[in-house]
Scaffold this motif. Structure first.
Motif, short mmCIF file in Angstrom:
data_model
loop_
_atom_site.label_atom_id
_atom_site.label_comp_id
_atom_site.label_asym_id
_atom_site.label_seq_id
_atom_site.Cartn_x
_atom_site.Cartn_y
_atom_site.Cartn_z
N TYR A 44 41.34 -12.95 -33.77
CA TYR A 44 40.41 -11.83 -33.88
C TYR A 44 39.51 -12.05 -35.09
O TYR A 44 39.99 -12.33 -36.20
N VAL A 45 38.21 -11.91 -34.90
CA VAL A 45 37.23 -12.00 -35.98
C VAL A 45 36.42 -10.71 -35.97
O VAL A 45 35.83 -10.36 -34.95
N GLN A 46 36.39 -10.02 -37.10
CA GLN A 46 35.69 -8.73 -37.17
C GLN A 46 34.18 -8.87 -37.09
O GLN A 46 33.51 -8.17 -36.35
N ASP A 47 33.62 -9.81 -37.86
CA ASP A 47 32.16 -9.95 -37.95
C ASP A 47 31.66 -11.01 -36.98
O ASP A 47 31.85 -12.20 -37.19
N LEU A 48 31.01 -10.56 -35.91
CA LEU A 48 30.47 -11.49 -34.91
C LEU A 48 28.97 -11.72 -35.10
O LEU A 48 28.34 -12.36 -34.25
N SER A 49 28.39 -11.25 -36.19
CA SER A 49 26.96 -11.40 -36.40
C SER A 49 26.49 -12.86 -36.44
O SER A 49 25.38 -13.15 -36.00
N PRO A 50 27.30 -13.82 -36.95
CA PRO A 50 26.84 -15.21 -36.86
C PRO A 50 26.66 -15.69 -35.41
O PRO A 50 25.76 -16.49 -35.12
N MET A 51 27.47 -15.16 -34.49
CA MET A 51 27.29 -15.51 -33.07
C MET A 51 25.98 -14.94 -32.54
O MET A 51 25.25 -15.60 -31.81
N VAL A 52 25.71 -13.69 -32.93
CA VAL A 52 24.47 -13.04 -32.49
C VAL A 52 23.27 -13.88 -32.92
O VAL A 52 22.39 -14.19 -32.11
N GLU A 53 23.23 -14.26 -34.17
CA GLU A 53 22.09 -15.02 -34.69
C GLU A 53 21.99 -16.39 -34.03
O GLU A 53 20.89 -16.87 -33.69
N ALA A 54 23.11 -17.05 -33.80
CA ALA A 54 23.10 -18.38 -33.19
C ALA A 54 22.64 -18.34 -31.73
O ALA A 54 22.20 -19.36 -31.19
N SER A 55 22.73 -17.18 -31.10
CA SER A 55 22.36 -17.09 -29.68
C SER A 55 20.87 -17.27 -29.44
O SER A 55 20.44 -17.57 -28.33
N ARG A 56 20.05 -17.11 -30.47
CA ARG A 56 18.60 -17.26 -30.32
C ARG A 56 18.23 -18.65 -29.79
O ARG A 56 17.44 -18.77 -28.86
N GLY A 57 18.82 -19.68 -30.35
CA GLY A 57 18.53 -21.04 -29.92
C GLY A 57 19.00 -21.32 -28.50
O GLY A 57 18.33 -22.02 -27.73
N ILE A 58 20.16 -20.76 -28.15
CA ILE A 58 20.67 -20.91 -26.78
C ILE A 58 19.71 -20.24 -25.79
O ILE A 58 19.35 -20.81 -24.76
N GLY A 59 19.28 -19.02 -26.14
CA GLY A 59 18.35 -18.30 -25.28
C GLY A 59 17.05 -19.06 -25.07
O GLY A 59 16.52 -19.11 -23.96
N ALA A 60 16.53 -19.66 -26.14
CA ALA A 60 15.27 -20.41 -26.04
C ALA A 60 15.41 -21.59 -25.09
O ALA A 60 14.54 -21.85 -24.25
N ARG A 61 16.51 -22.30 -25.20
CA ARG A 61 16.74 -23.46 -24.33
C ARG A 61 16.91 -23.03 -22.87
O ARG A 61 16.38 -23.64 -21.95
#
Length: 195
Positions: A44-61
């Motif tokens: 369990y990880v409380q702060d998922l904000s690094p995943m949110v930010e990293a998703s930008r590059g995935i979305g662009a591709r």
């Protein structure tokens, strides 16, 4: 946080006839799937904000692949979904499917202010997922309530996440249940834009 895409899958479905009636123009649905490693398996990880930010590059591709698959057709509807492998949790897909992930799609297709329907789940490879879709201009355009049913035979593995984005060039074939038309939603959107 880095999310290397392990696989990028593109599915194109062209429909020419429905209920024995030829379509006035084909219905093309496109699904793009990115399979990525899950950095939080088994904990369990409380702060998922690094995943949110990293998703930008995935979305662009993924947006680039989706627009290429749509070909000469303009996108009128969209939807998103995600399947988390069995060692992860549903929230991991949701963290990767926020507005940050979707913005590259909105930018690529243009004039897309409507909320994007979504579905996520935790499941084994080969599990069916129904990704809901709606008009990009207004969620209340009934003719564009649709979806894509997808099965990924070998994904996601327990330590992976499969992210899905779907586009379509029109509403359902033979749609006839009334409500706001797609053209009316565009006109309403233009009225809201500053002069």
């Amino acid at each position: 946080m880095d999310f290397p895409i392990r696989r990028l899958i593109t599915i194109v479905d062209d429909k020419f006839v429905d209920a024995g009636r030829p379509a006035d123009r084909l219905l093309r649905k496109v699904a793009v799937v990115a399979v990525v490693p899950n950095p939080h398996v088994g904990r369990y990880v409380q702060d998922l904000s690094p995943m949110v930010e990293a998703s930008r590059g995935i979305g662009a591709r993924m947006a680039e692949a989706a627009i290429a698959a749509l070909g000469p057709h303009a996108a009128e509807s969209y939807g998103k979904g995600g399947i988390v492998g069995l060692s992860g949790e549903q929230e991991h897909a949701n963290a990767l499917l926020t507005t940050t992930f979707a913005t590259p799609f909105r930018d690529a297709i243009g004039d897309a202010p409507a909320w994007i329907s979504s579905m996520t789940k935790v499941a084994a490879p080969g599990t069916l997922i129904d990704v809901p879709m709606n008009a990009k201009t207004d969620v209340y355009v009934r003719s564009h309530y649709d979806g894509m049913s997808l099965v990924l035979p070998d994904a996601p593995l327990p330590d992976e996440i499969a992210l899905i984005f779907c586009l379509a060039n029109r509403g359902r074939l033979n749609a006839r249940v009334g409500g706001m038309s797609y053209a009316e939603s565009i006109a309403a959107q233009k009225k809201l834009q500053p002069a």
